[in-house]
Design an enzyme around this catalytic site. Structure first.
Site, PDB file in Angstrom:
ATOM      1  CE  LYS A   1      16.578 -30.212  15.255  1.00 62.26           C
ATOM      2  NZ  LYS A   1      16.256 -29.319  14.153  1.00 62.26           N
TER       3      LYS A   1
ATOM      4  CG  HIS B   1       4.338 -21.635  13.371  1.00 60.45           C
ATOM      5  ND1 HIS B   1       4.348 -22.986  13.644  1.00 60.45           N
ATOM      6  CD2 HIS B   1       5.575 -21.340  12.919  1.00 60.45           C
ATOM      7  CE1 HIS B   1       5.540 -23.473  13.380  1.00 60.45           C
ATOM      8  NE2 HIS B   1       6.308 -22.504  12.934  1.00 60.45           N
TER       9      HIS B   1
ATOM     10  CG  ASN C   1       7.428 -27.871  17.186  1.00 60.81           C
ATOM     11  OD1 ASN C   1       8.328 -27.486  16.450  1.00 60.81           O
ATOM     12  ND2 ASN C   1       6.745 -28.970  16.949  1.00 60.81           N
TER      13      ASN C   1
ATOM     14  CG  HIS D   1      10.969 -18.967  12.377  1.00 59.74           C
ATOM     15  ND1 HIS D   1       9.692 -19.449  12.507  1.00 59.74           N
ATOM     16  CD2 HIS D   1      11.775 -19.840  13.030  1.00 59.74           C
ATOM     17  CE1 HIS D   1       9.721 -20.578  13.214  1.00 59.74           C
ATOM     18  NE2 HIS D   1      10.973 -20.832  13.540  1.00 59.74           N
TER      19      HIS D   1
ATOM     20  CE  LYS E   1      10.540 -31.885  11.919  1.00 58.14           C
ATOM     21  NZ  LYS E   1       9.713 -30.906  12.642  1.00 58.14           N
TER      22      LYS E   1
ATOM     23  NE  ARG F   1      12.825 -33.397  14.879  1.00 57.43           N
ATOM     24  CZ  ARG F   1      13.509 -33.635  13.782  1.00 57.43           C
ATOM     25  NH1 ARG F   1      13.692 -34.876  13.369  1.00 57.43           N
ATOM     26  NH2 ARG F   1      14.035 -32.659  13.081  1.00 57.43           N
TER      27      ARG F   1
ATOM     28  CD  GLU G   1       7.691 -32.540  15.211  1.00 57.46           C
ATOM     29  OE1 GLU G   1       8.718 -32.161  14.621  1.00 57.46           O
ATOM     30  OE2 GLU G   1       6.668 -31.872  15.290  1.00 57.46           O
TER      31      GLU G   1
ATOM     32  CD  GLU H   1      14.111 -21.598  16.252  1.00 58.94           C
ATOM     33  OE1 GLU H   1      13.839 -22.391  17.173  1.00 58.94           O
ATOM     34  OE2 GLU H   1      13.323 -21.346  15.318  1.00 58.94           O
TER      35      GLU H   1
HETATM   36  N1  LIG Z   1      14.738 -28.312   8.698  1.00 56.79           N
HETATM   37  C1  LIG Z   1      14.493 -27.854   9.908  1.00 56.79           C
HETATM   38  O1  LIG Z   1      14.513 -28.595  10.890  1.00 56.79           O
HETATM   39  C2  LIG Z   1      14.236 -26.390  10.079  1.00 56.79           C
HETATM   40  C3  LIG Z   1      14.224 -25.842  11.365  1.00 56.79           C
HETATM   41  C4  LIG Z   1      14.050 -24.468  11.491  1.00 56.79           C
HETATM   42  C5  LIG Z   1      13.878 -23.684  10.357  1.00 56.79           C
HETATM   43  N2  LIG Z   1      13.876 -24.257   9.127  1.00 56.79           N
HETATM   44  C6  LIG Z   1      13.721 -23.439   7.901  1.00 56.79           C
HETATM   45  O2  LIG Z   1      14.846 -22.584   7.808  1.00 56.79           O
HETATM   46  C7  LIG Z   1      14.487 -21.444   7.030  1.00 56.79           C
HETATM   47  C8  LIG Z   1      15.052 -20.204   7.660  1.00 56.79           C
HETATM   48  O3  LIG Z   1      16.457 -20.329   7.730  1.00 56.79           O
HETATM   49  P1  LIG Z   1      17.418 -19.048   7.775  1.00 56.79           P
HETATM   50  O4  LIG Z   1      16.916 -18.105   8.795  1.00 56.79           O
HETATM   51  O5  LIG Z   1      18.801 -19.563   7.876  1.00 56.79           O
HETATM   52  O6  LIG Z   1      17.102 -18.345   6.373  1.00 56.79           O
HETATM   53  P2  LIG Z   1      17.920 -18.109   5.010  1.00 56.79           P
HETATM   54  O7  LIG Z   1      18.546 -19.336   4.516  1.00 56.79           O
HETATM   55  O8  LIG Z   1      16.962 -17.427   4.107  1.00 56.79           O
HETATM   56  O9  LIG Z   1      19.068 -17.073   5.442  1.00 56.79           O
HETATM   57  C9  LIG Z   1      18.717 -15.787   5.880  1.00 56.79           C
HETATM   58  C10 LIG Z   1      19.499 -14.695   5.131  1.00 56.79           C
HETATM   59  O10 LIG Z   1      20.840 -14.687   5.572  1.00 56.79           O
HETATM   60  C11 LIG Z   1      21.719 -14.674   4.466  1.00 56.79           C
HETATM   61  N3  LIG Z   1      22.950 -15.343   4.910  1.00 56.79           N
HETATM   62  C12 LIG Z   1      23.110 -16.649   5.191  1.00 56.79           C
HETATM   63  N4  LIG Z   1      24.332 -16.869   5.700  1.00 56.79           N
HETATM   64  C13 LIG Z   1      24.973 -15.683   5.709  1.00 56.79           C
HETATM   65  C14 LIG Z   1      26.267 -15.265   6.139  1.00 56.79           C
HETATM   66  N5  LIG Z   1      27.111 -16.109   6.715  1.00 56.79           N
HETATM   67  N6  LIG Z   1      26.594 -13.959   5.985  1.00 56.79           N
HETATM   68  C15 LIG Z   1      25.695 -13.079   5.458  1.00 56.79           C
HETATM   69  N7  LIG Z   1      24.457 -13.411   5.060  1.00 56.79           N
HETATM   70  C16 LIG Z   1      24.099 -14.703   5.194  1.00 56.79           C
HETATM   71  C17 LIG Z   1      20.978 -15.342   3.357  1.00 56.79           C
HETATM   72  O11 LIG Z   1      21.473 -14.958   2.114  1.00 56.79           O
HETATM   73  C18 LIG Z   1      19.553 -14.862   3.618  1.00 56.79           C
HETATM   74  O12 LIG Z   1      19.369 -13.613   3.031  1.00 56.79           O
HETATM   75  C19 LIG Z   1      12.972 -21.452   6.941  1.00 56.79           C
HETATM   76  O13 LIG Z   1      12.599 -21.801   5.633  1.00 56.79           O
HETATM   77  C20 LIG Z   1      12.549 -22.518   7.922  1.00 56.79           C
HETATM   78  O14 LIG Z   1      11.357 -23.190   7.511  1.00 56.79           O
HETATM   79  C21 LIG Z   1      14.053 -25.578   8.970  1.00 56.79           C
HETATM   80 ZN   LIG Z   2      11.865 -22.443  14.658  1.00 57.26          ZN
END
Ligand SMILES: NC(=O)c1ccc[n+]([C@@H]2O[C@H](COP(=O)([O-])OP(=O)(O)OC[C@H]3O[C@@H](n4cnc5c(N)ncnc54)[C@H](O)[C@@H]3O)[C@@H](O)[C@H]2O)c1
Ligand SMILES: [Zn+2]
Length: 349
Positions: free
Chosen positions: A221, A246, A239, A259, A145, A235, A231, A187
């Site tokens: 997963k 949400h 959620n 989140h 995704k 799948r 989905e 998660e």
């Molecule tokens: N594609 C999918 O199936 C799917 C599933 C769940 C969530 N998502 C998406 O994922 C996003 C959230 O992902 P996230 O929580 O990883 O957010 P993100 O990518 O914004 O990372 C969160 C923070 O952590 C920092 N960071 C990342 N790795 C680090 C590390 N190793 N050391 C220090 N800092 C680090 C980043 O700079 C950022 O400030 C949302 O946009 C959500 O919609 C997508």
């Molecule tokens: Zn999620």
């Protein structure tokens, strides 16, 4: 020798491997995994964020072929069409062809946006996900995704585009801020709750997550995605906790909770709701509560006012919602619930 975990995502000719190994990057072995994916002379474009690049970007010094690096500001605010346009600009400047390779390096934000850029650049180029947050390792880097947000809603513009490989090294988690780590843990607990009793118990263990536990979550997963890539049905179990979650995120304008925190609160509400409805085995909510508390994720949000946000959710059907509920730990079920019934029962939880 360090254990090398490998999970295959079985999708016919789009199948790929997720390698899970602590120390994969420090050892330098990862570059050898990437090399076969880009033809000699082709460009490699890295999509990352400034924070991740400052902490870990030097690893890419080992990459032997020409590379272009695009770094965005960290955080959800970068997952925009505007940023996507800048990424395309960087691809063009790097001369990225259809035989090139995109590498996303970071959390779910660079992963989702870089993945969508790869899905659409010249109608699709190959890409590799290198997740650096727990959320991205356990969830967003696997499954194909990809998306960006628009002002009307999150992830509204996107595509299914499976990566060619995912390289997952839990060593990156050592620099991850505590709150981001906990967000990913939510998660992981979700995966345990829908997958099976033994994994659920495993997710409640104190201390840093073990590579084996992470690998089990990824394997689960991968199986769900292989059975229902787009989905259409199964799948949706991924959620669990997300419909309530949400709504909680939206109620506080995406500012109060991460989140994962919202999903943690959402799982608890879903379990309590399921018990009231007579779908969920009694005692399940208490067990989820204990595991969440053990991981510093006990967020008690009341269900007050959430219904309005659930009605606005774009995934909501006309007269009600399809809720993911648990019959018991490890046995999710999708249950359609009308808004009237939802309203009645929500007053009680
Ligand atoms: N594609 C999918 O199936 C799917 C599933 C769940 C969530 N998502 C998406 O994922 C996003 C959230 O992902 P996230 O929580 O990883 O957010 P993100 O990518 O914004 O990372 C969160 C923070 O952590 C920092 N960071 C990342 N790795 C680090 C590390 N190793 N050391 C220090 N800092 C680090 C980043 O700079 C950022 O400030 C949302 O946009 C959500 O919609 C997508
Ligand atoms: Zn999620």
């Amino acid at each position: 020798m360090k254990r090398e975990g490998a999970v295959r995502v079985d999708l016919g000719e789009r199948s790929y491997m997720v390698l899970v190994r602590e120390g994969l990057f420090a050892s330098g072995d990862w570059a050898a995994h990437l090399a076969p994916l880009a033809a000699p002379g082709e460009s490699l474009a890295v999509v990352s964020d400034e924070q991740v690049w400052a902490l870990h970007g030097r690893l890419f010094d080992q990459a032997v072929w020409g590379k272009a690096v695009f770094c965005m500001r960290p955080g959800e605010g970068s997952k925009t069409l505007e940023m996507l346009g800048k990424v395309y600009g960087a691809f063009a400047a790097a001369g990225l062809s259809r035989n090139g390779l995109v590498v996303t390096f970071g959390g779910g934000v660079p992963g989702d946006l870089g993945g969508f850029a790869a899905a659409t650049w010249m109608r699709g180029v190959r890409f590799v996900q290198i997740p650096t947050t727990l959320l991205a390792m356990a969830d967003s880097s696997v499954g194909g995704k990809t998306a960006v947000d628009i002002p009307e809603g999150k992830n509204l513009v996107g595509a299914f585009h499976q990566p060619a490989m995912v390289l997952c090294d839990p060593a990156f988690l050592k620099t991850l801020p505590e709150r981001e780590y906990r967000s990913g843990m939510a998660e992981i607990i979700k995966t345990g709750a829908i997958a099976r009793e033994s994994l659920f118990l495993e997710t409640g263990r104190p201390g840093p997550i073990r590579a084996e536990t992470l690998e089990s979550c990824i394997r689960f997963k991968a199986e769900v995605v292989a059975a229902d890539e787009k989905e259409g049905g199964r799948r949706r179990i991924l959620n669990f906790g997300h419909t309530f979650g949400h709504a909680i995120e939206a109620k506080y304008r995406f500012e109060k909770y991460t989140h994962g925190e919202a999903v943690a609160a959402g799982m608890l509400l879903a379990a309590r709701f399921g018990e009231r409805l007579g779908v969920t085995e009694k005692g399940t909510a208490a067990r989820i509560r204990d595991v969440l508390a053990g991981q510093g994720l006990l967020i008690e949000e009341s269900s007050a006012g959430l219904l309005d946000y659930m009605k606005l959710d774009k995934k909501t059907a006309a007269g009600g919602v399809n809720l993911v509920l648990l019959k018991r730990i490890g046995e999710p079920e999708i249950v359609p619930v009308g808004f009237a019934e939802l309203e009645n029962l929500m007053r009680e939880i």
